[in-house]
Design an enzyme around this catalytic site. Structure first.
Site, PDB file in Angstrom:
ATOM      1  N   ARG A  58       2.514  19.164  -5.463  1.00 62.44           N
ATOM      2  CA  ARG A  58       3.700  19.359  -4.630  1.00 62.44           C
ATOM      3  C   ARG A  58       5.006  19.189  -5.420  1.00 62.44           C
ATOM      4  NH1 ARG A  58       1.134  15.378  -0.195  1.00 62.44           N
ATOM      5  NH2 ARG A  58      -0.071  14.807  -2.044  1.00 62.44           N
ATOM      6  N   GLU A  76      -6.360  10.252   7.185  1.00 67.04           N
ATOM      7  CA  GLU A  76      -5.356  11.051   6.485  1.00 67.04           C
ATOM      8  C   GLU A  76      -4.620  11.953   7.468  1.00 67.04           C
ATOM      9  OE1 GLU A  76      -4.512  10.808   3.007  1.00 67.04           O
ATOM     10  OE2 GLU A  76      -5.521   9.011   3.719  1.00 67.04           O
TER      11      GLU A  76
HETATM   12  C1  UD1 Z   1      -2.608   8.939  -0.640  1.00 67.86           C
HETATM   13  C2  UD1 Z   1      -3.562   8.321   0.391  1.00 67.86           C
HETATM   14  C3  UD1 Z   1      -2.806   8.145   1.707  1.00 67.86           C
HETATM   15  C4  UD1 Z   1      -1.569   7.305   1.480  1.00 67.86           C
HETATM   16  C5  UD1 Z   1      -0.695   7.905   0.392  1.00 67.86           C
HETATM   17  C6  UD1 Z   1       0.431   6.933   0.033  1.00 67.86           C
HETATM   18  C7  UD1 Z   1      -5.861   9.042  -0.088  1.00 67.86           C
HETATM   19  C8  UD1 Z   1      -6.954   9.977   0.308  1.00 67.86           C
HETATM   20  N1  UD1 Z   1      -4.710   9.160   0.594  1.00 67.86           N
HETATM   21  O1  UD1 Z   1      -2.258  10.229  -0.197  1.00 67.86           O
HETATM   22  O2  UD1 Z   1      -3.646   7.510   2.652  1.00 67.86           O
HETATM   23  O3  UD1 Z   1      -0.831   7.172   2.680  1.00 67.86           O
HETATM   24  O4  UD1 Z   1      -1.455   8.107  -0.812  1.00 67.86           O
HETATM   25  O5  UD1 Z   1       1.327   7.493  -0.861  1.00 67.86           O
HETATM   26  O6  UD1 Z   1      -6.064   8.215  -0.948  1.00 67.86           O
HETATM   27  N2  UD1 Z   1      -5.273  10.703  -7.786  1.00 67.86           N
HETATM   28  C9  UD1 Z   1      -6.275  10.590  -8.737  1.00 67.86           C
HETATM   29  N3  UD1 Z   1      -7.331  11.448  -8.671  1.00 67.86           N
HETATM   30  C10 UD1 Z   1      -7.428  12.407  -7.719  1.00 67.86           C
HETATM   31  C11 UD1 Z   1      -6.413  12.522  -6.739  1.00 67.86           C
HETATM   32  C12 UD1 Z   1      -5.342  11.639  -6.807  1.00 67.86           C
HETATM   33  O7  UD1 Z   1      -6.208   9.727  -9.610  1.00 67.86           O
HETATM   34  O8  UD1 Z   1      -8.405  13.159  -7.740  1.00 67.86           O
HETATM   35  C13 UD1 Z   1      -4.117   9.796  -7.869  1.00 67.86           C
HETATM   36  C14 UD1 Z   1      -2.817  10.524  -7.983  1.00 67.86           C
HETATM   37  O9  UD1 Z   1      -2.464  10.735  -9.339  1.00 67.86           O
HETATM   38  C15 UD1 Z   1      -1.828   9.599  -7.266  1.00 67.86           C
HETATM   39  C16 UD1 Z   1      -2.712   8.867  -6.262  1.00 67.86           C
HETATM   40  O10 UD1 Z   1      -4.045   9.066  -6.668  1.00 67.86           O
HETATM   41  O11 UD1 Z   1      -1.272   8.639  -8.123  1.00 67.86           O
HETATM   42  C17 UD1 Z   1      -2.499   9.387  -4.846  1.00 67.86           C
HETATM   43  O12 UD1 Z   1      -2.734  10.779  -4.839  1.00 67.86           O
HETATM   44  P1  UD1 Z   1      -1.878  11.748  -3.903  1.00 67.86           P
HETATM   45  O13 UD1 Z   1      -2.387  13.111  -4.076  1.00 67.86           O
HETATM   46  O14 UD1 Z   1      -0.428  11.514  -4.120  1.00 67.86           O
HETATM   47  O15 UD1 Z   1      -2.305  11.216  -2.459  1.00 67.86           O
HETATM   48  P2  UD1 Z   1      -1.457  11.286  -1.128  1.00 67.86           P
HETATM   49  O16 UD1 Z   1      -1.647  12.617  -0.510  1.00 67.86           O
HETATM   50  O17 UD1 Z   1      -0.092  10.834  -1.359  1.00 67.86           O
HETATM   51 MG    MG Z   2       1.016  10.488  -3.044  1.00 63.03          MG
END
Ligand code: UD1
Ligand code: MG
Length: 472
Positions: free
Chosen positions: A20, A165
């Site tokens: 995003r 979510e």
């Molecule tokens: C996530 C949470 C959500 C929370 C929000 C807060 C989950 C499923 N959802 O959503 O409940 O309210 O954060 O900001 O956890 N990442 C990895 N590997 C992956 C995907 C993501 O390491 O395969 C890391 C990303 O780099 C990031 C973090 O996890 O630092 C969160 O990922 P992001 O995609 O931002 O999740 P949100 O949609 O924000």
């Molecule tokens: Mg996030």
């Protein structure tokens, strides 16, 4: 802290692409107030002193890993495989760390897209987790607009049931304002049990870490700790959120300085990074950017429209409409308007770099003045000298940068050219328009002849009828 209370590992999740952000660089390498999200989160987490400080990477993994290693050599890098999701990231981390971790202990997990996460919030979460003796604790906050976040779903007794979510939530669930911040503390045994059974049966087809809480619940209670400061847990998924958070943070920084006796005329247009120091009764006028390790002493007046980068500004100095980088500005020095100080200048007390003056590696003695339209580079000027407008130090011969030395009490006439390397002694006067190529001893007057040629009764060609004005 006893061994039982020690933090066995911290797992920072940084494998996501950050789609995003629509950026060529990974989200964690974006900056808020001059520092990357990565460095900010690593700092906050490292202050808890985890035995293992680990970072999960995948998208541009080597780039993120390198940035992390060069910032904190203690970090352990874990690679996530191609299976997506925050839950998968933790599975990969636990698998990679299992020999070091053993079976018992406490593990902190945090996302890396929350640039204002701080030690106070994390300590509060850890203390709460220990005091409640729950198997897992999630850090939460209440948001007026919870759009995009996972919602905390509780049962009738107020116990945390699970996290849903945004994309998977029902209408009633979407109305919940209490959200998951993506920071958790788990007892390792509970985490190992809960993380094993994740699946990707959800709208995004990902392994959600949030589902581990529901699983953890069957192994004991799950607690929720509300972050005392909502800003510290705000996540950044796109640049609109980044701008919003940066603004809110900056407003706080400005307020802190105002409460400490700094006048900031317009906090809305004044940007101050975290490590900047400002003395009492300093005034910051609109449109200023104060970066890095800049320090501003008491009673200095900065702005309007001034950028300071790692600059040291002395007491009661005045810097107006200028850019000053890695330079030391003494007390009561006057800079500007429209002055460009590149790195390595040292301007002593009471000196001046006036309008349209550029300096680089220049040392300007006390009360010496370079008031107008000059370039002074690789130059040392003694005390009480004055440099006439339009003076240039020709410091570059095409291969080397050469130095110009000008003594104290020197009067440099307007429009001089110093062809470096060259030195001029104390109390020298130079004539206007001189080209100084050779050493000048103390107490001399020096000028270089440039003969004046004159054609009397001259008229331009077009006036003489040789050419029409439009042909010129
Ligand atoms: C996530 C949470 C959500 C929370 C929000 C807060 C989950 C499923 N959802 O959503 O409940 O309210 O954060 O900001 O956890 N990442 C990895 N590997 C992956 C995907 C993501 O390491 O395969 C890391 C990303 O780099 C990031 C973090 O996890 O630092 C969160 O990922 P992001 O995609 O931002 O999740 P949100 O949609 O924000
Ligand atoms: Mg996030």
């Amino acid at each position: 802290m006893s061994k039982a209370e020690a933090l066995s590992a911290a797992i920072i999740l940084a494998a996501g692409e950050g789609t995003r952000m629509r950026s060529a660089k990974p989200k964690v390498l974006h900056e808020l107030a001059g520092r990357t999200f990565l460095n900010r989160v690593m700092d906050a987490v490292d202050k808890l002193g985890p035995d293992i400080l680990s970072l999960v990477v995948r998208y541009q993994g080597e780039r993120v890993a390198e940035a992390a290693r060069s910032y904190n050599q203690r970090v352990t890098i874990v690679d996530q495989d191609d299976i997506p999701g925050t839950g998968r990231a933790v599975q990969c981390a636990l698998n990679a760390l299992k020999d070091k971790l053993g079976h018992h202990g406490t593990v902190l997990i945090t996302a890396s897209d929350m640039p204002l996460l701080d030690e106070r919030t994390l300590k509060g979460l850890m203390d709460f987790h220990r005091s409640q003796a729950d198997g897992a604790t999630v850090l939460t906050t209440m948001l007026k607009d919870p759009t995009g976040y996972g919602r905390i779903i509780r049962d009738q007794d107020g116990q945390v049931l699970r996290i849903v979510e945004q994309k998977d939530a029902t209408g009633t669930e979407l109305a919940v304002k209490e959200v998951n911040t993506s920071v958790y503390v788990f007892d390792l045994e509970v985490l190992n049990g809960a993380i094993a059974g994740l699946n990707d049966r959800n709208v995004q087809g990902e392994f959600y870490l949030t589902d581990a809480l529901e699983a953890a619940r069957s192994a004991g209670r799950v607690g929720a700790y509300a972050a005392p400061d909502p800003l510290s847990v705000e996540g950044v998924n796109d640049r609109v959120q980044l701008a919003h958070l940066a603004k809110a943070h900056n407003r706080r920084v400005c307020e802190r300085w105002m409460r400490q006796g700094v006048t900031i005329l317009d906090p809305e247009s004044t940007w101050i990074e975290d490590d900047v120091m400002i003395g009492r009764d300093a005034t910051i006028l609109p449109g200023c950017f104060l970066h890095g390790a800049t320090s501003i002493a008491e009673e200095a007046v900065i702005g309007p429209n001034t950028t300071l980068i790692d600059a040291r500004i002395g007491r009661a100095a005045r810097v107006e409409r200028s850019r000053v980088q890695e330079s030391t500005i003494g007390a009561e020095v006057n800079i500007g308007p429209w002055t460009y100080l590149r790195p390595g200048n040292d301007l002593a007390a009471g000196s001046k770099a006036g309008a349209f003056v550029e300096m680089k590696k220049a040392s300007i003695g006390e009360q010496s003045k370079v008031p107008h339209l000059s370039y002074i580079g690789d130059t040392c000027i003694g005390q009480g000298s004055n440099v006439g407008g339009g003076t240039i130090t020709a410091n570059y011969d095409g291969v080397h940068k050469n130095r110009t030395e000008i003594g104290g009490g020197v009067h440099v006439g307007a429009g001089n050219l110093f062809v470096a390397p060259v030195s001029v002694g104390d109390n020298v006067t130079t004539g206007a328009g001189s080209v100084i190529r050779h050493e000048v001893p103390d107490d001399a007057m020096v000028y270089s002849e440039n003969s004046q040629h004159m054609v009397e009764h001259w008229r331009p060609a077009w006036e003489r009828g040789d050419e029409s004005p439009s042909e010129r």
